[in-house]
Design an enzyme around this catalytic site. Structure first.
Site, PDB file in Angstrom:
ATOM      1  CB  CYS A  25      -0.756  -0.068   1.578  1.00 17.19           C
ATOM      2  SG  CYS A  25      -2.225  -1.422   1.132  1.00 17.19           S
ATOM      3  CG  HIS A  26       0.825   3.826   2.801  1.00 18.99           C
ATOM      4  ND1 HIS A  26      -0.060   3.090   3.083  1.00 18.99           N
ATOM      5  CD2 HIS A  26       0.447   5.013   1.673  1.00 18.99           C
ATOM      6  CE1 HIS A  26      -1.454   3.812   2.406  1.00 18.99           C
ATOM      7  NE2 HIS A  26      -1.025   4.433   1.882  1.00 18.99           N
ATOM      8  N   GLY A  27       4.571   0.859   0.692  1.00 17.52           N
ATOM      9  CA  GLY A  27       5.952   0.348   0.716  1.00 17.52           C
ATOM     10  C   GLY A  27       6.690   0.329   1.945  1.00 17.52           C
TER      11      GLY A  27
END
Length: 355
Positions: A319-321
């Site tokens: 999702c956001h790494g």
């Protein structure tokens, strides 16, 4: 006076005694439903009251003094020996040869009735009576005149001599236990007072305990909640290197049986653990080196990371790494903390209990 009125009315025809003013009924015209009637034979109460309208105006202390000094009737022990009242029946005579009770006088009062005479003991009452008519005495302030007409200052004439002075409502020979009662404050009353105080305290304590217990049981979690909070997992089916997922308290829990290479890689990075975002060694993250048990929820925004992915081979949140290593430590990305560790204990070599 009453007997003469009764004898006179018995000779009057009912049609004349109950003379009602004619009234024409038309649209939106009220019907005469009250009992007030005009009568030529019976005077209204303001002109000829059916009771003795004589009252003594004195202070309460003077009334008490009159009662103490008055000559009273002989003491009687039976109700049949009481003197008969000579005041007559206070109810109005309806004109048909019988007495009846009515909330209002059956004879209509005049529009402007006669004003009461205070000097003769008549009560200052009536719709047209005002303070300046009968209450005010020019020799004293108006507030003093008004205060004199408080109800406790009035007693009927003859009250001190004729008012019943009852000493007991029990006939002779009837034990009412008044003589057996101890006065308040007597020493022999104290054991009973102590007993009642102790009994009341026990009852009150029981009630408080019951209410508190019910309140705690109401706030206490249900048994199914407790059951869901403790999960035992059999570790035998899990293969080496496999990431096994179980549900605990509605959350996914990752149970990974780590390979020797995974363990060696995490221990190698312990030297740089102080520089990590949330410092922790591999031994602090894993109670047993071969088992990693953590909650599978990303600490950034609550996503579920993917196993065996990312730059460090542990877990990766697409999702956001956010990148985690094989010990669940955050190594790269926006996640602020490592993967959370649930409370767990190894029951034996093949069973772990979560919660």
């Amino acid at each position: 006076m009453i007997s003469r009125t009764v004898q006179a009315l018995r000779t009057v025809r009912p049609s004349r005694a109950l003379r009602v003013a004619p009234q024409v009924r038309c649209f939106a015209h009220p019907i005469n439903t009250h009992l007030m009637r005009d009568n030529d034979e019976i005077s209204p109460s303001s002109e000829q009251p059916m009771y003795r309208n004589e009252f003594a105006l004195k202070s309460p202390a003077e009334h008490q003094k009159d009662v103490a000094n008055a000559t009273k009737h002989p003491v009687v022990h039976d109700t049949s020996e009481l003197i008969q009242s000579h005041a007559g029946d206070p109810h109005q005579y309806c004109g048909l040869g019988e007495w009846r009770y009515a909330h209002y006088d059956t004879v209509r009062e005049p529009t402007f009735p006669r004003k009461p005479d205070i000097s003769k003991g008549e009560l200052a009452a009536g719709a047209t009576v005002t303070r300046t008519d009968v209450w005010h005495d020019p020799k004293e302030p108006a507030i003093t005149s008004v205060a004199k007409f408080s109800p406790e200052n009035f007693r009927p004439v003859g009250f001190a001599e004729n008012a019943p002075q009852v000493t007991s409502t029990c006939p002779e020979g009837t034990l009412d236990f008044r003589a057996n009662r101890l006065p308040i404050g007597h020493a022999d009353r104290r054991p009973w007072v102590y007993f009642m105080t102790a009994a009341s305290g026990v009852v009150a304590a029981g009630l408080i305990r019951a209410i508190a217990g019910k309140l705690l049981l109401t706030l206490w979690p249900a048994k199914d909640v407790f059951a869901a909070g403790i999960v035992e997992v059999d570790l035998r089916p899990i293969q080496v290197g496999q990431n096994f997922v179980v549900k605990w308290r509605s959350k996914p829990v990752f149970i990974r049986k780590r390979t020797p290479e995974m363990i060696a890689s995490c221990k190698k990075d312990d030297v740089i653990a102080p520089s990590m975002r949330e410092p922790a060694t591999d031994a602090e993250r894993c109670k047993k080196p071969e088992w990693l048990i953590c909650i599978g929820v990303c600490t950034h925004l609550g996503c579920i990371p993917q196993p065996d992915a990312g730059n460090y081979g542990g877990y990766f949140c697409p999702c956001h790494g956010s990148h985690y290593d094989h010990a669940g430590r955050i190594r790269q990305g926006p996640a602020p903390k490592n993967l959370e560790l649930p409370p767990y204990v190894f029951v034996d070599d093949n069973t772990v209990k979560l919660g």
